[in-house]
Design an enzyme around this catalytic site. Structure first.
Site, mmCIF file in Angstrom:
data_model
loop_
_atom_site.group_PDB
_atom_site.id
_atom_site.type_symbol
_atom_site.label_atom_id
_atom_site.label_comp_id
_atom_site.label_asym_id
_atom_site.label_seq_id
_atom_site.Cartn_x
_atom_site.Cartn_y
_atom_site.Cartn_z
ATOM 1 N N CYS A 161 -4.325 3.581 -6.690
ATOM 2 C CA CYS A 161 -5.087 4.001 -8.418
ATOM 3 C C CYS A 161 -6.330 5.004 -8.693
ATOM 4 C CB CYS A 161 -5.590 2.810 -8.786
ATOM 5 S SG CYS A 161 -5.228 2.146 -9.871
ATOM 6 N N HIS B 57 -1.078 -0.429 -7.446
ATOM 7 C CA HIS B 57 -1.624 -0.995 -6.108
ATOM 8 C C HIS B 57 -1.176 -1.833 -5.177
ATOM 9 C CE1 HIS B 57 -5.815 -1.134 -7.718
ATOM 10 N NE2 HIS B 57 -5.496 -1.289 -8.959
ATOM 11 N N GLU C 242 -1.544 -2.846 -2.032
ATOM 12 C CA GLU C 242 -2.246 -4.030 -1.257
ATOM 13 C C GLU C 242 -1.961 -4.777 -2.296
ATOM 14 O OE1 GLU C 242 -5.605 -2.949 -4.818
ATOM 15 O OE2 GLU C 242 -4.153 -1.925 -3.642
#
Length: 209
Positions: A81, A190, A192
């Site tokens: 990001c 992202h 994650e």
């Protein structure tokens, strides 16, 4: 087991990122310690919020030097990001320009989209031979939340350096969703927060270390 340092410089979803990296079998340490960050197999540079604020936090822990030293030695780095955005020369937010790490030329600026932030799930257009997206279906969606991005690639391939692998996405126009450029890789989305798709991408990166 590959050792990964998640750089703690006051920005980023450290808990989520650590959990996602743990899930794919990495030995993860969250720290700003330069020795650990230089010695690990892979360094992850997260980032959320404003470009200038992230750079301020990164400079405070000499993260720019850590990144530069790792890349000079061909040691892998993954930006996420705003951690991707700060790899570029500069970012412009609300008319204010801030210097980035300068690993890639170019400017991160506001997306030309009617609805911002760009928040939610989106497909990407990955190139052939991508390591990050190896085995990931073209219709797979990743989670984005941002209003700014690099919208051009300004580094020309040379006879010495291999051409980078560029992954694009669209929100009011094309922007860079990921870059793979030698030891330096980065994603605007992202991983994650992208569930199984993000886990597959992170596993690809960890396995490549």
């Amino acid at each position: 087991m590959k050792s990964v340092v998640l750089l703690d410089y006051g920005s980023g979803n450290l808990h989520s990122a650590k959990r996602a990296l743990d899930r794919v079998g990495a030995d993860v340490t969250v720290t700003a310690d330069p020795k650990a960050a230089l010695a690990c197999d892979g360094l992850v540079v997260p980032g959320v919020g404003a470009f200038a604020a992230c750079m301020e936090g990164l400079l405070a822990v000499k993260g720019d030097r850590i990144i530069g030293q790792r890349l000079a030695g061909g040691r892998p780095v993954l930006g996420i990001c705003v951690g991707m955005q700060i790899m570029f020369e500069r970012g412009v937010e609300f008319g204010i320009e801030a210097a980035g790490c300068g690993e890639w030329p170019g400017t991160v600026d506001r997306l030309a989209a009617p609805v911002l932030p760009h928040m939610g799930w989106n497909t990407v257009r990955a190139p052939e031979k991508s390591v990050l997206f190896d085995g990931i279906d073209a219709e797979t969606r990743f989670y984005f939340v941002h209003s700014y991005a690099a919208q051009r690639w300004e580094l020309e391939p040379s006879e010495v350096l291999a051409a980078p692998l560029l992954t694009w996405a669209d929100h009011g126009g094309d922007f860079l969703a990921a870059v793979e450029n030698g030891p330096l890789s980065a994603t605007q989305f992202h991983p994650e927060k992208s569930g199984d798709a993000g886990a597959a991408l992170l596993k690809n990166w960890v396995d490549s270390l």
